[in-house]
Design an enzyme around this catalytic site. Structure first.
Site, PDB file in Angstrom:
ATOM      1  N   ASN A 154       0.391  -1.377  -0.071  1.00  0.00           N
ATOM      2  CA  ASN A 154      -0.329   0.254  -0.083  1.00  0.00           C
ATOM      3  C   ASN A 154       1.024   1.397  -0.070  1.00  0.00           C
ATOM      4  O   ASN A 154       0.238   2.383  -0.571  1.00  0.00           O
ATOM      5  CB  ASN A 154      -0.990   0.088   1.512  1.00  0.00           C
ATOM      6  CG  ASN A 154      -0.289  -0.583   2.656  1.00  0.00           C
ATOM      7  OD1 ASN A 154       0.698  -1.383   2.782  1.00  0.00           O
ATOM      8  ND2 ASN A 154      -0.247   0.100   3.230  1.00  0.00           N
ATOM      9  N   GLY A 171     -13.907  -3.598   0.118  1.00  0.00           N
ATOM     10  CA  GLY A 171     -15.124  -2.707  -0.396  1.00  0.00           C
ATOM     11  C   GLY A 171     -14.624  -1.120  -1.328  1.00  0.00           C
ATOM     12  O   GLY A 171     -14.378  -0.810  -1.935  1.00  0.00           O
ATOM     13  N   CYS A 199      -2.258   4.520   8.475  1.00  0.00           N
ATOM     14  CA  CYS A 199      -2.464   4.130   9.750  1.00  0.00           C
ATOM     15  C   CYS A 199      -1.662   4.861   9.967  1.00  0.00           C
ATOM     16  O   CYS A 199      -1.055   4.549  11.385  1.00  0.00           O
ATOM     17  CB  CYS A 199      -2.289   2.334   9.392  1.00  0.00           C
ATOM     18  SG  CYS A 199      -3.875   2.367   8.446  1.00  0.00           S
TER      19      CYS A 199
END
Ligand SMILES: *Cc1c(COP(=O)(O)O)cnc(C)c1O
Length: 394
Positions: free
Chosen positions: A152, A201, A325
């Site tokens: 990511n 999603g 995060c």
């Protein structure tokens, strides 16, 4: 002022296709999928259609798809579940990598406290795992190998098919966190020998708080939530019908356009690299070939990532220093440290994650803004003064 959203790896906007698909399930088709009257059954059929859409997207069977609340839940469920199954057979060793998402790393850390042994495989300077390192780490008591499909922060795409093949041969379960890959690069769980796979999603234009765990038929993964019989009794609770419908529709649309989008988006990303590489004392993070189409990651020396983000925000550009995060924490990214960057270099990181809605003008705008902002930050930086002095051999 122009507004450019360049943080699609953190989350994406809900697409028109997904929104149109889900709307009726917020209103007229409001029934509980477990109810027998017709609007309940309409909702039930919509979930099963979405399950089929997800299965088709990754070449799985419908019965292998479980809907969850997102990528983090899927990662937690499968890792804890496999650990529980492994423990029963005396297999308490797990293999993962140093560049996983915290949903994986914090779960394995918790398992270590509970007595499991975890091997964290390193990556090369481009952020790619070597299959031989995994082969060397597999033991008699290894119950699970979990390696992310694509990173990511730096976009590096892992040799998933080879890792899957190795795990099959050794009889070890293989899970991949495919949250960044799903809808963006091709996935085939059969061809790639994947036993478990996580998706989210909101990373492909569906809704936040929706996800999928693919679990190969034949594995008796422990239940996550006890209660009603939803999701084959494995994850109880009335389903998020609109969210599930949006997820199925969004993934189907993303997969139908996957090559076209990848071509367009990677060309824009390469233009970003070309432009930003003209800035001195900069480096590209990750592999230029084995890379997510929309991921741009660079470090600029003498620049503090957080200040860079704030200044980009002030000119209408939403970007990230790496992972959503880890922001808020002063530690540099574990991923950038794993590819061998020094702390002070890792602090100057910028991730731009673009998608098919990004235009050429957006990219030019980012490049126009980036250079003067970096120059301004460097002018104010004592670290930059030192770097320049060292360059001159002072
Ligand atoms: C975003 C992300 C997650 C978490 O997904 P949520 O749906 O936000 O819980 C997990 N893994 C990776 C690689 C991610 O990018």
């Amino acid at each position: 002022m122009r507004y450019v959203y360049a943080d699609n790896a953190a989350t994406t906007a809900v697409s028109k296709t997904a929104l149109d698909a889900m709307m009726p399930y917020l209103t007229e088709h409001c029934g509980n999928p477990s109810s027998l009257y017709s609007i309940g059954q309409t909702a039930h059929r919509a979930i099963e259609k979405a399950r089929q859409q997800v299965a088709a997207a990754i070449n799985a069977d419908k019965s292998e798809i479980y809907f969850t609340s997102g990528g983090s839940e899927s990662d937690n469920w499968v890792i804890r579940g496999c650990a529980e199954l492994g423990k029963k057979k005396g297999k308490c060793h797990i293999i993962t990598t140093k560049i996983e998402h915290h949903a994986v790393l914090h779960t394995t850390a918790k398992l270590e406290k509970e007595g499991f042994e975890v091997t964290y495989i390193g990556v090369n300077d481009k952020g790619i795992v070597d299959v031989n390192d995994i082969a060397a780490a597999i033991r008699e008591d290894t119950c699970l190998v979990t390696v992310m499909f694509a990173n990511n922060e730096i976009g590096s795409v892992q040799p998933i098919e080879e890792i899957g093949k190795l795990c099959r041969e050794k009889g070890v379960w293989f899970h991949t966190d495919a949250v960044q890959a799903a809808g963006h690069i091709a996935i085939d769980v059969k061809k790639q020998n994947i036993d478990f796979l996580s998706m989210s999603g909101h990373k492909f234009h569906a809704v936040k708080g929706t996800g999928v765990l693919y679990c190969k038929n034949g594995v008796k993964l422990p239940n996550l939530i006890e209660g009603g019989g939803q999701e084959s009794g494995k994850r109880a609770g009335t389903e998020n019908v609109p969210g599930i419908v949006a997820l199925g529709a969004a993934l189907e649309e993303a997969c139908a356009n996957i090559d076209k989008n990848a071509q367009k988006v990677s060309a824009l990303r390469d233009r970003l690299f070309e432009g930003a590489s003209k800035i001195s004392h900069s480096r590209i993070n990750g592999d230029t070939e084995k890379r997510l189409p929309g991921n741009f990651s660079m470090c600029f020396e003498g620049v503090e990532g957080e200040s860079l983000l704030l200044m980009l925000d002030a000119v209408g550009i939403s970007a990230s220093s790496g992972s959503a995060c880890t922001s808020g924490s002063l530690d540099p990214s574990h991923v950038l440290l794993a590819i061998g960057l020094k702390h002070e270099v890792a602090h100057g990181s910028l991730r731009l994650s673009i998608d098919e809605n990004t235009s050429g003008e957006d990219v030019e705008y980012i490049l126009e803004q980036l250079t003067p902002i970096i120059n301004r930050l460097r002018d104010m930086s004592p670290l930059w003064e030192r770097i320049i002095a060292e360059d001159k051999g002072e």
